[in-house]
Design a protein around this motif. Sequence first.
Motif, PDB file in Angstrom:
ATOM      1  N   ASP A 299     -31.507  38.540   5.423  1.00 13.54           N
ATOM      2  CA  ASP A 299     -32.364  39.179   4.435  1.00 13.54           C
ATOM      3  C   ASP A 299     -32.929  40.495   4.936  1.00 13.54           C
ATOM      4  O   ASP A 299     -32.883  40.816   6.123  1.00 13.54           O
ATOM      5  CB  ASP A 299     -33.498  38.249   3.991  1.00 13.54           C
ATOM      6  CG  ASP A 299     -34.288  37.657   5.152  1.00 13.54           C
ATOM      7  OD1 ASP A 299     -34.523  38.381   6.148  1.00 13.54           O
ATOM      8  OD2 ASP A 299     -34.679  36.478   5.085  1.00 13.54           O
ATOM      9  N   VAL A 300     -33.468  41.252   3.982  1.00 15.27           N
ATOM     10  CA  VAL A 300     -34.147  42.520   4.225  1.00 15.27           C
ATOM     11  C   VAL A 300     -35.456  42.455   3.453  1.00 15.27           C
ATOM     12  O   VAL A 300     -35.474  42.022   2.295  1.00 15.27           O
ATOM     13  CB  VAL A 300     -33.315  43.717   3.717  1.00 15.27           C
ATOM     14  CG1 VAL A 300     -34.035  45.034   4.003  1.00 15.27           C
ATOM     15  CG2 VAL A 300     -31.924  43.707   4.331  1.00 15.27           C
TER      16      VAL A 300
ATOM     17  N   VAL B 261     -41.434  42.751  -0.944  1.00 14.45           N
ATOM     18  CA  VAL B 261     -40.231  42.405  -1.684  1.00 14.45           C
ATOM     19  C   VAL B 261     -39.149  42.061  -0.660  1.00 14.45           C
ATOM     20  O   VAL B 261     -39.042  42.689   0.394  1.00 14.45           O
ATOM     21  CB  VAL B 261     -39.782  43.560  -2.609  1.00 14.45           C
ATOM     22  CG1 VAL B 261     -39.547  44.842  -1.826  1.00 14.45           C
ATOM     23  CG2 VAL B 261     -38.539  43.183  -3.404  1.00 14.45           C
ATOM     24  N   VAL B 262     -38.378  41.018  -0.963  1.00 14.21           N
ATOM     25  CA  VAL B 262     -37.324  40.573  -0.050  1.00 14.21           C
ATOM     26  C   VAL B 262     -35.997  40.548  -0.791  1.00 14.21           C
ATOM     27  O   VAL B 262     -35.923  40.165  -1.972  1.00 14.21           O
ATOM     28  CB  VAL B 262     -37.649  39.190   0.560  1.00 14.21           C
ATOM     29  CG1 VAL B 262     -37.840  38.128  -0.508  1.00 14.21           C
ATOM     30  CG2 VAL B 262     -36.567  38.766   1.546  1.00 14.21           C
ATOM     31  N   VAL B 263     -34.947  40.980  -0.105  1.00 14.76           N
ATOM     32  CA  VAL B 263     -33.572  40.932  -0.603  1.00 14.76           C
ATOM     33  C   VAL B 263     -32.810  39.957   0.276  1.00 14.76           C
ATOM     34  O   VAL B 263     -32.752  40.141   1.503  1.00 14.76           O
ATOM     35  CB  VAL B 263     -32.910  42.323  -0.553  1.00 14.76           C
ATOM     36  CG1 VAL B 263     -31.446  42.231  -0.952  1.00 14.76           C
ATOM     37  CG2 VAL B 263     -33.660  43.302  -1.439  1.00 14.76           C
TER      38      VAL B 263
ATOM     39  N   GLY C  79     -34.206  30.967   3.050  1.00 13.04           N
ATOM     40  CA  GLY C  79     -35.278  31.243   3.990  1.00 13.04           C
ATOM     41  C   GLY C  79     -36.493  31.883   3.358  1.00 13.04           C
ATOM     42  O   GLY C  79     -37.162  31.298   2.498  1.00 13.04           O
ATOM     43  N   TYR C  80     -36.781  33.114   3.766  1.00 10.59           N
ATOM     44  CA  TYR C  80     -37.983  33.831   3.313  1.00 10.59           C
ATOM     45  C   TYR C  80     -38.012  33.935   1.783  1.00 10.59           C
ATOM     46  O   TYR C  80     -39.054  33.742   1.144  1.00 10.59           O
ATOM     47  CB  TYR C  80     -37.986  35.208   3.956  1.00 10.59           C
ATOM     48  CG  TYR C  80     -39.304  35.951   3.922  1.00 10.59           C
ATOM     49  CD1 TYR C  80     -40.458  35.402   3.362  1.00 10.59           C
ATOM     50  CD2 TYR C  80     -39.396  37.228   4.465  1.00 10.59           C
ATOM     51  CE1 TYR C  80     -41.660  36.095   3.349  1.00 10.59           C
ATOM     52  CE2 TYR C  80     -40.595  37.929   4.454  1.00 10.59           C
ATOM     53  CZ  TYR C  80     -41.712  37.361   3.895  1.00 10.59           C
ATOM     54  OH  TYR C  80     -42.896  38.051   3.881  1.00 10.59           O
ATOM     55  N   ALA C  81     -36.867  34.264   1.176  1.00  5.61           N
ATOM     56  CA  ALA C  81     -36.821  34.421  -0.276  1.00  5.61           C
ATOM     57  C   ALA C  81     -37.156  33.124  -0.995  1.00  5.61           C
ATOM     58  O   ALA C  81     -37.863  33.112  -2.010  1.00  5.61           O
ATOM     59  CB  ALA C  81     -35.448  34.933  -0.709  1.00  5.61           C
TER      60      ALA C  81
ATOM     61  N   ASP D   1     -33.504  40.716   8.897  1.00  7.69           N
ATOM     62  CA  ASP D   1     -33.400  39.379   9.481  1.00  7.69           C
ATOM     63  C   ASP D   1     -34.710  39.058  10.194  1.00  7.69           C
ATOM     64  O   ASP D   1     -35.765  39.130   9.588  1.00  7.69           O
ATOM     65  CB  ASP D   1     -32.181  39.274  10.392  1.00  7.69           C
ATOM     66  CG  ASP D   1     -30.872  39.199   9.581  1.00  7.69           C
ATOM     67  OD1 ASP D   1     -30.938  39.001   8.353  1.00  7.69           O
ATOM     68  OD2 ASP D   1     -29.795  39.345  10.177  1.00  7.69           O
ATOM     69  N   ASP D   2     -34.670  38.725  11.462  1.00  9.10           N
ATOM     70  CA  ASP D   2     -35.904  38.339  12.153  1.00  9.10           C
ATOM     71  C   ASP D   2     -36.498  39.477  12.966  1.00  9.10           C
ATOM     72  O   ASP D   2     -37.334  39.261  13.842  1.00  9.10           O
ATOM     73  CB  ASP D   2     -35.632  37.139  13.071  1.00  9.10           C
ATOM     74  CG  ASP D   2     -34.510  37.406  14.068  1.00  9.10           C
ATOM     75  OD1 ASP D   2     -33.907  38.493  14.017  1.00  9.10           O
ATOM     76  OD2 ASP D   2     -34.234  36.513  14.897  1.00  9.10           O
TER      77      ASP D   2
END
Length: 271
Positions: A136-137, A167-169, A177-179, A232-233
């Motif tokens: 993710d970004v 905002v997450v992509v 995960g985060y999204a 990512d992380d």
Amino acid sequence: MERAEWTGTDDDTPLVGIVGATENLDSAAIDRTVSDHDATIVAGSLEETLEQSPSVLVCVGQSALGAVARADASVPVLPVDAGDGVHSVPAAQLPAVVDAVLAGAGLERHQSTLRVETDSETLVGDARGPHRAFFDVALVTEEPARISEYSVTSRGKRLAQFRADGVVVATPQGSHGYASAAGGPLLSNGLDAVAVVPIAPFVTQTRQWIVPHDGLELAIERDEGPVTLQVDDRSLGTVAAGSSVSITTADPLSMLVPDGEWAELESGSAD
């Protein structure tokens, strides 16, 4: 998917690279399996292991998998305990899976990755990118209760402008995960698409989007505190208001999927 070219041949001695959190692996059983196939294990840091040109790379853990994707490795990767969203092998079953793979039961599936760049003047040199993302970004306001304003554009079309904590992509493998924690949808690994999810939006009716994984742009229209770019992380630094983040497709990561009975092994969602 296509059959891995190196499996089931006698032309070269297979090299099995192993990287990541290996402390929970049954090293003795893996050694015996690899030896039975007249193969060789190479290990060490990711850079040292890739320098040996392994035939297959056993990648243990989500962080190691992200690092391999960033390294733009051309070797087929066999993920182990890589988390939800990734078709990976449980550590306890790795010796049997390696045995099957070295016997020729291996298929390659190409998993998409993202190319990330920003024009922010607050980041200098290589920090602006390009970077590779496997999961993710995200753009995230650093300070609690500081809401910034973001916009999302896909292939030249403005989708929305909204106030939120960020905002997450997310790629299909990253959508778990985060999204997902931000309320986003889970994507099938077969989709050439990403999920775009506002993080704690100020207006509860703010939408989420599933859009093509190229030609995407995030912009910070207004900030009420420092906004961090995360790939990512990794945190890459603060991105200034008025800046944009461009997201396009990058070279895919070759994922090794054991076929036969092992094709049913999953540590996460189905494809």
